[in-house]
Scaffold this motif. Sequence first.
Motif, PDB file in Angstrom:
ATOM      1  N   ARG A 132       0.828  -1.217   0.000  1.00  0.00           N
ATOM      2  CA  ARG A 132       0.000   0.000   0.000  1.00  0.00           C
ATOM      3  C   ARG A 132       0.859   1.262   0.000  1.00  0.00           C
ATOM      4  O   ARG A 132       0.514   2.260  -0.644  1.00  0.00           O
ATOM      5  CB  ARG A 132      -0.997  -0.021   1.150  1.00  0.00           C
ATOM      6  N   SER A 135       2.180   1.793  -3.459  1.00  0.00           N
ATOM      7  CA  SER A 135       1.125   2.381  -4.299  1.00  0.00           C
ATOM      8  C   SER A 135       1.064   3.888  -4.112  1.00  0.00           C
ATOM      9  O   SER A 135       0.963   4.651  -5.083  1.00  0.00           O
ATOM     10  CB  SER A 135      -0.222   1.740  -3.950  1.00  0.00           C
ATOM     11  N   ASP A 139       2.012   6.828  -6.943  1.00  0.00           N
ATOM     12  CA  ASP A 139       1.047   7.860  -7.323  1.00  0.00           C
ATOM     13  C   ASP A 139       1.563   9.268  -7.078  1.00  0.00           C
ATOM     14  O   ASP A 139       1.072  10.225  -7.692  1.00  0.00           O
ATOM     15  CB  ASP A 139      -0.269   7.675  -6.552  1.00  0.00           C
TER      16      ASP A 139
END
Length: 205
Positions: A132, A135, A139
């Motif tokens: 996570r 991620s 981004d």
Amino acid sequence: MRQGRDFIARHGETVFNAARRLQGDAPHTPLTRAGFAQADDMGAALASHLGRGPALDLWSSSAGRALQTLAIVAEHIGLDWHAARADDRLVEIGMGSWGGRYYAEVGPVIDPASGLLIPAPDGETYPQIVARLASWLADTNDDPGDRLIIMHGVSSCVLRGVMTGGPVWPSLGAPAAAGLPQGSLVMIERGVETIVHRGRGHAPA
């Protein structure tokens, strides 16, 4: 590797920290008076390092204790808390059925090798935390400037380990930097970490 600097902070002490309870991904466990003082210290240290009104993007875990800490730090450096972005991917390790329980109830909860929390049998694993956080990093990798990120004991160690290219702990199955006390602030620039302020709280969780 990002071009800007990342200032990563661990929130101040909470009522759960003080009582030695596992808060994990609990949405809101309020700061204690010591926690507010630790946030004040971090804010003063960052203001000394960057001055008032720095060009700094504000990020936070979506948990209330991180947002509370950010409000105090932002006031010290003269930035608008309302401009901050909160992200669920920056929250603390999910502790499953151990969440909210006292350390003494659960038994040994600290991994002796890394000094970090042992995952609960039905909780989040360290590779899942890496996924996570990776991620979120993917981004936001093109963010051009400096940023402040307020998060938690375990998740900040994993993020710091990932960002500095740290080795994988066999006991965790993931990289993680050394734990720092509550109210600590580090700077990572092009994969190199510097401690800006060492907090006065507990470590690691």
